[in-house]
Design a protein around this motif. Structure first.
Motif, short mmCIF file in Angstrom:
data_model
loop_
_atom_site.label_atom_id
_atom_site.label_comp_id
_atom_site.label_asym_id
_atom_site.label_seq_id
_atom_site.Cartn_x
_atom_site.Cartn_y
_atom_site.Cartn_z
N MET A 1 6.24 -94.78 -55.86
CA MET A 1 7.10 -95.24 -54.78
C MET A 1 8.57 -95.10 -55.14
O MET A 1 9.41 -95.52 -54.39
N ARG A 2 8.85 -94.47 -56.26
CA ARG A 2 10.23 -94.26 -56.68
C ARG A 2 10.64 -92.82 -56.35
O ARG A 2 9.80 -91.94 -56.24
N ASP A 3 11.93 -92.60 -56.23
CA ASP A 3 12.42 -91.25 -55.98
C ASP A 3 12.79 -90.52 -57.27
O ASP A 3 13.25 -89.39 -57.23
N GLY A 4 12.59 -91.18 -58.40
CA GLY A 4 12.86 -90.54 -59.67
C GLY A 4 12.17 -91.28 -60.80
O GLY A 4 12.09 -92.50 -60.80
N TYR A 5 11.68 -90.52 -61.72
CA TYR A 5 11.01 -91.05 -62.91
C TYR A 5 11.48 -90.26 -64.12
O TYR A 5 11.85 -89.10 -64.00
N ARG A 84 10.45 -93.54 -44.40
CA ARG A 84 10.78 -94.03 -43.04
C ARG A 84 9.54 -94.42 -42.25
O ARG A 84 9.61 -95.23 -41.35
N ARG A 85 8.40 -93.83 -42.60
CA ARG A 85 7.15 -94.14 -41.88
C ARG A 85 6.40 -95.30 -42.53
O ARG A 85 5.31 -95.64 -42.10
N ALA A 86 7.00 -95.91 -43.57
CA ALA A 86 6.34 -97.01 -44.28
C ALA A 86 7.00 -98.36 -44.03
O ALA A 86 6.58 -99.37 -44.59
N THR A 87 7.98 -98.40 -43.16
CA THR A 87 8.77 -99.61 -42.96
C THR A 87 7.92 -100.83 -42.60
O THR A 87 8.17 -101.92 -43.10
N ASP A 88 6.93 -100.65 -41.77
CA ASP A 88 6.14 -101.79 -41.32
C ASP A 88 4.89 -102.04 -42.18
O ASP A 88 4.03 -102.84 -41.81
N LEU A 89 4.81 -101.40 -43.35
CA LEU A 89 3.68 -101.62 -44.25
C LEU A 89 4.08 -102.59 -45.35
O LEU A 89 5.18 -102.51 -45.90
N ALA A 90 3.18 -103.49 -45.68
CA ALA A 90 3.41 -104.41 -46.80
C ALA A 90 2.93 -103.72 -48.07
O ALA A 90 1.73 -103.51 -48.26
N LEU A 91 3.89 -103.35 -48.92
CA LEU A 91 3.56 -102.60 -50.13
C LEU A 91 3.90 -103.42 -51.37
O LEU A 91 4.92 -104.11 -51.40
N ALA A 136 -3.51 -98.27 -46.09
CA ALA A 136 -2.54 -98.15 -45.00
C ALA A 136 -1.64 -96.92 -45.22
O ALA A 136 -1.36 -96.17 -44.28
N VAL A 137 -1.20 -96.74 -46.45
CA VAL A 137 -0.37 -95.57 -46.77
C VAL A 137 -1.20 -94.30 -46.59
O VAL A 137 -0.76 -93.33 -45.96
N TRP A 138 -2.40 -94.29 -47.11
CA TRP A 138 -3.26 -93.10 -47.05
C TRP A 138 -3.51 -92.67 -45.60
O TRP A 138 -3.49 -91.48 -45.29
N ALA A 139 -3.72 -93.63 -44.74
CA ALA A 139 -4.01 -93.32 -43.33
C ALA A 139 -2.83 -92.63 -42.65
O ALA A 139 -3.02 -91.80 -41.76
N ARG A 140 -1.62 -92.95 -43.05
CA ARG A 140 -0.42 -92.36 -42.44
C ARG A 140 0.10 -91.14 -43.16
O ARG A 140 0.87 -90.36 -42.59
N ALA A 141 -0.26 -90.98 -44.39
CA ALA A 141 0.34 -89.95 -45.23
C ALA A 141 -0.16 -88.55 -44.86
O ALA A 141 -1.20 -88.39 -44.24
N VAL A 142 0.63 -87.58 -45.25
CA VAL A 142 0.37 -86.18 -44.96
C VAL A 142 -0.29 -85.54 -46.18
O VAL A 142 0.19 -85.69 -47.29
N PRO A 143 -1.39 -84.79 -45.96
CA PRO A 143 -2.00 -84.09 -47.09
C PRO A 143 -0.98 -83.16 -47.77
O PRO A 143 -0.09 -82.60 -47.12
N HIS A 144 -1.14 -83.01 -49.07
CA HIS A 144 -0.20 -82.21 -49.85
C HIS A 144 0.06 -80.84 -49.22
O HIS A 144 1.20 -80.39 -49.14
N GLU A 145 -0.99 -80.19 -48.78
CA GLU A 145 -0.88 -78.83 -48.25
C GLU A 145 0.01 -78.77 -47.01
O GLU A 145 0.54 -77.71 -46.67
#
Length: 150
Positions: A1-5, A84-91, A136-145
């Motif tokens: 969930m980070r933008d850098g590691y 932006r598509r995760a705003t209403d998800l409790a993470l 919840a994330v998985w249901a909204r997320a886009v497959p890698h391809e």
């Protein structure tokens, strides 16, 4: 969930200098982690990875996207969710792995993305929270391809 590691990761530093793994040269990029995932998925276990990222993506997330073919080759399923598509998800506040819906492995990082340690939690409430958040994330997320990082 980070933008850098781990910005001092040798693989990331090489990528920044222009190195790109050749998917056809498996020996050049195969790592012990990928062997473990391959063994796990060969037993029929699903290994899913969801990444919540800002778009446009950071250099580090672009690097992750570029090397994700290795995770796919090992048998992982990977999806990407624009933040932006995760705003209403409790993470949960930390990255985690959920094992067998009962053990949560929390990955802790400092503010610069350096790994500081793991925490293992077997409390059913925490596992349920993490499982619910992941689904919840998985249901909204886009497959890698299909995910375009820009």
């Amino acid at each position: 969930m980070r933008d850098g590691y781990m910005r001092d990761d040798p693989m990331f530093l090489a990528w920044q200098k222009g190195h790109r793994d050749d998917p056809a040269d498996r020996d050049a990029w195969w790592r012990p982690w990928l062997t473990l995932i391959e063994q796990i998925t060969a037993r029929g276990v699903r290994v899913r990875r969801a990444r919540v990222v800002s778009v446009p993506v950071s250099d580090y997330v672009q690097f992750e996207h570029d090397v994700t073919f290795t995770n796919i080759a090992a048998g992982e399923q990977v999806r990407w969710l624009p933040r932006r598509r995760a705003t209403d998800l409790a993470l949960p506040g930390n990255d985690f792995w959920l094992v067998d819906d009962s053990m949560v492995v929390i990955n802790h990082f400092d503010g610069d993305g350096r790994f500081t340690g793991d925490e293992f939690i077997a409390e059913p409430e925490t596992a349920k929270l993490c499982s619910s958040a992941f689904e919840a994330v998985w249901a909204r997320a886009v497959p890698h391809e299909e995910f375009r990082p820009v």
